[in-house]
Enzyme design. Structure first.
Site, mmCIF file in Angstrom:
data_model
loop_
_atom_site.group_PDB
_atom_site.id
_atom_site.type_symbol
_atom_site.label_atom_id
_atom_site.label_comp_id
_atom_site.label_asym_id
_atom_site.label_seq_id
_atom_site.Cartn_x
_atom_site.Cartn_y
_atom_site.Cartn_z
ATOM 1 N N ARG A 1 6.963 -11.989 5.041
ATOM 2 C CA ARG A 1 5.816 -11.620 4.306
ATOM 3 C C ARG A 1 6.435 -10.934 2.913
ATOM 4 N NH1 ARG A 1 2.036 -6.661 4.133
ATOM 5 N NH2 ARG A 1 0.302 -7.319 2.254
ATOM 6 N N GLU B 1 1.363 -5.370 8.518
ATOM 7 C CA GLU B 1 2.373 -4.454 8.684
ATOM 8 C C GLU B 1 2.168 -3.393 9.550
ATOM 9 O OE1 GLU B 1 2.227 -2.049 4.736
ATOM 10 O OE2 GLU B 1 2.243 -3.732 3.545
ATOM 11 N N GLU C 1 -4.258 -3.878 0.969
ATOM 12 C CA GLU C 1 -4.815 -2.757 1.068
ATOM 13 C C GLU C 1 -5.779 -2.315 -0.131
ATOM 14 O OE1 GLU C 1 -1.696 0.039 1.932
ATOM 15 O OE2 GLU C 1 -1.153 -0.880 4.191
ATOM 16 N N TYR D 1 -0.734 2.183 10.523
ATOM 17 C CA TYR D 1 0.413 2.874 10.497
ATOM 18 C C TYR D 1 0.185 4.411 11.700
ATOM 19 C CZ TYR D 1 2.933 0.644 6.906
ATOM 20 O OH TYR D 1 3.622 -0.246 6.540
ATOM 21 N N HIS E 1 0.246 -6.677 -4.757
ATOM 22 C CA HIS E 1 0.716 -5.727 -3.878
ATOM 23 C C HIS E 1 0.853 -4.559 -4.926
ATOM 24 C CE1 HIS E 1 2.572 -4.498 0.261
ATOM 25 N NE2 HIS E 1 2.444 -3.333 -0.607
ATOM 26 N N ASN F 1 -2.846 -3.657 8.347
ATOM 27 C CA ASN F 1 -1.857 -3.006 8.404
ATOM 28 C C ASN F 1 -2.266 -1.668 9.098
ATOM 29 O OD1 ASN F 1 -0.891 -4.914 6.438
ATOM 30 N ND2 ASN F 1 -0.917 -3.505 4.351
HETATM 31 C C1 PNW Z 1 1.393 0.597 2.739
HETATM 32 N N1 PNW Z 1 -2.191 6.049 3.386
HETATM 33 O O1 PNW Z 1 0.950 1.584 1.945
HETATM 34 C C2 PNW Z 1 1.791 -0.393 1.904
HETATM 35 O O2 PNW Z 1 1.273 -1.755 2.025
HETATM 36 C C3 PNW Z 1 3.346 -0.596 1.611
HETATM 37 O O3 PNW Z 1 3.531 -0.717 0.337
HETATM 38 C C4 PNW Z 1 4.079 0.869 1.966
HETATM 39 O O4 PNW Z 1 5.312 0.912 1.654
HETATM 40 C C5 PNW Z 1 3.587 1.119 3.500
HETATM 41 O O5 PNW Z 1 2.389 1.031 3.735
HETATM 42 C C6 PNW Z 1 4.100 2.588 4.043
HETATM 43 O O6 PNW Z 1 3.534 3.614 3.083
HETATM 44 C C7 PNW Z 1 0.142 2.810 2.344
HETATM 45 O O7 PNW Z 1 -2.130 7.202 2.585
HETATM 46 C C8 PNW Z 1 0.505 3.935 1.352
HETATM 47 O O8 PNW Z 1 -2.874 6.007 4.267
HETATM 48 C C9 PNW Z 1 -0.598 4.897 1.755
HETATM 49 C C10 PNW Z 1 -1.197 4.981 2.850
HETATM 50 C C11 PNW Z 1 -1.356 3.784 3.677
HETATM 51 C C12 PNW Z 1 -0.608 2.677 3.431
#
Ligand code: PNW
Length: 459
Positions: A75, A367, A165, A296, A119, A294
């Site tokens: 991707r 992601e 996002e 995290y 992006h 995505n």
């Molecule tokens: C994503 N938050 O960004 C993006 O899709 C990527 O480009 C990035 O490198 C990756 O996650 C890691 O950060 C985010 O603040 C940035 O919750 C900020 C947030 C979530 C995702």
């Protein structure tokens, strides 16, 4: 761990601004990130995307490494100003050629391209001339750009993602102001979100009417969401957690899957939340062939009605007062160098929440990953923490599948260390280590682990 379905899509992900470099080369126009990185204090250490991983010149080497990792899919995103230097009008042929070569090289290596159209690297001219994502015609302008990409690459690209996002664009760029254009507001994020949804839907409509019949690809959107776990068993905290997820993911997924914004947002935001016309609803509803996610991290959510959460470090974009949710973490949770807690069960719960709320959609995890800052020692990068992260999150993904969630693909973020936005090069998410002085690539222990994992899960 049980193995994954046979046809499961294993991939890694990146984005154009974060890896390409060549920011002022071969006819490329500047993006809002090229400009933002020039404003003192916006990016850690004054880092820019001028060189980044130099992927623009080294993509063949990178694809070789991907091939070694055994990934079936990659991707990446297209830089809008590399294709249309001012956002509209004349096409930059060198930009078309670059992505064409990249796509051909992937296919020659049996790696399926998954292409994100946007992006975050908006052509700077559109920010100046059209007010960026606040502009009235931005959704049409985006659809025109998307059509250029479908026309040039759609013969070979069968998996499209319109926007990465929307929540981050709305909240971090227009709520907290930590991403370009750096604006701070509790009204603009909702206007921007509205325009992003319309932009997505118009691009999809165009694809479906003009390109999909002959090109036969799929198109969707990638939304991000953390999990929100009720802090206590109280009805108020349970409602707060649900509300928090609605303000995060429901904001963008409800219009696409249900045709309207979540009731909690409509009630709380009043006329700050724009409305869709009937015609727009028709176009938006059902406008994603898969559910891109995505993910995290996880936080606890508690009801904070009546409390002032405006200045909370865990507030959502400084407009958390719209939600009346107070976020917190369990101090026993291990954290990555982004200070994002590692909570695999939150991933499982989110996947199952999506499965239920949106009626069993096909989910592609576009992601998932973590930042740890291991360096090369004796030619090796022993990032055991990253391996442990992936083990935990993949087990959680498998558990959600066992419980019925229709997860069909997983992309590790990221293929290689890269420009981590406001953190510059100080945060490392890659399976491949980059020495940002020499640009030397070194696969980390996690890359070898991931390759092995994919091999064992081919069924
Ligand atoms: C994503 N938050 O960004 C993006 O899709 C990527 O480009 C990035 O490198 C990756 O996650 C890691 O950060 C985010 O603040 C940035 O919750 C900020 C947030 C979530 C995702």
């Amino acid at each position: 761990m049980q193995s994954f379905p046979k046809d499961f899509i294993w991939g890694t992900a990146t984005s154009s601004f974060q890896i390409e470099g060549a920011s002022n080369e071969a006819g490329k126009g500047f993006s809002v990130w090229d400009a933002f990185t020039r404003i003192p204090g916006k990016v850690l250490n004054g880092d820019t995307g001028d060189v980044a991983c130099d992927h623009y010149h080294r993509f063949e080497e990178d694809i070789r490494l991907m091939k070694q990792m055994g990934v079936k899919a990659y991707r990446f995103s297209i830089s809008w100003p590399r294709i249309l230097p001012t956002g509209t009008g004349a096409v930059n042929q060198a930009g078309i050629e670059f992505y064409s070569k990249l796509i051909d090289c992937l296919l020659a290596n049996d790696i399926e391209p998954w292409v994100t159209l946007y992006h975050w690297d908006l052509p700077l001219a559109l920010e100046f001339e059209k007010d960026g994502w606040l502009g009235e015609n931005i959704s049409d302008i985006f659809a025109d750009y998307a059509a250029v990409c479908f026309a040039h690459f759609g013969d070979r690209v069968k998996n499209w993602i319109t926007i990465n996002e929307s929540w981050v664009i709305a909240m971090l760029s227009y709520g907290q102001g930590i991403f370009p254009p750096g604006r701070v507001s509790n009204i603009e994020p909702y206007q921007v979100g509205h325009n992003l949804i319309k932009a997505h839907a118009k691009a999809v409509d165009l694809y479906r009417t003009k390109f999909q019949p002959s090109q036969k690809g799929r198109i969707g959107i990638a939304n991000n969401c953390d999990w929100r776990e009720p802090l206590t068993d109280s009805a108020a905290d349970k409602a707060a957690a649900e509300r928090a997820i609605e303000f995060f993911l429901g904001w963008f997924a409800d219009p696409i899957y249900k045709g309207h914004y979540p009731a909690s947002m409509v009630e709380r935001l009043g006329d700050r939340l724009p409305t869709f016309t009937e015609e727009e609803v028709k176009m938006i509803k059902g406008s994603s062939d898969f559910f891109g996610l995505n993910h995290y991290t996880t936080m606890y959510a508690a009801d904070s009605t009546g409390l002032d959460t405006k200045d909370s470090v865990f507030g959502n974009g400084g407009i958390s007062e719209d939600q009346d949710v107070q976020l917190s973490v369990d101090p026993s949770w291990k954290m990555t160098t982004m200070n994002w807690s590692i909570v695999p069960w939150g991933f499982q719960k989110l996947l199952e929440w999506i499965d239920q709320r949106y009626d069993h959609p096909e989910i592609i995890v576009t992601e998932n990953g973590c930042s740890f800052d291991h360096e090369v020692v004796g030619g090796q990068v022993n990032d055991q923490e990253r391996i442990d992260f992936y083990k935990g999150y993949l087990a959680a993904c498998q558990a959600a599948i066992s419980n019925g969630a229709n997860v069909k693909g997983y992309f590790a973020w990221s293929f290689m260390d890269n420009f981590e936005w406001a953190f510059g090069y100080s945060r490392r998410f890659g399976l491949t280590h980059i020495n940002f002085e020499t640009l030397e690539r070194t696969p980390k222990a996690s890359a070898k682990w991931f390759a092995e994992f994919i091999r064992n899960n081919k069924g």
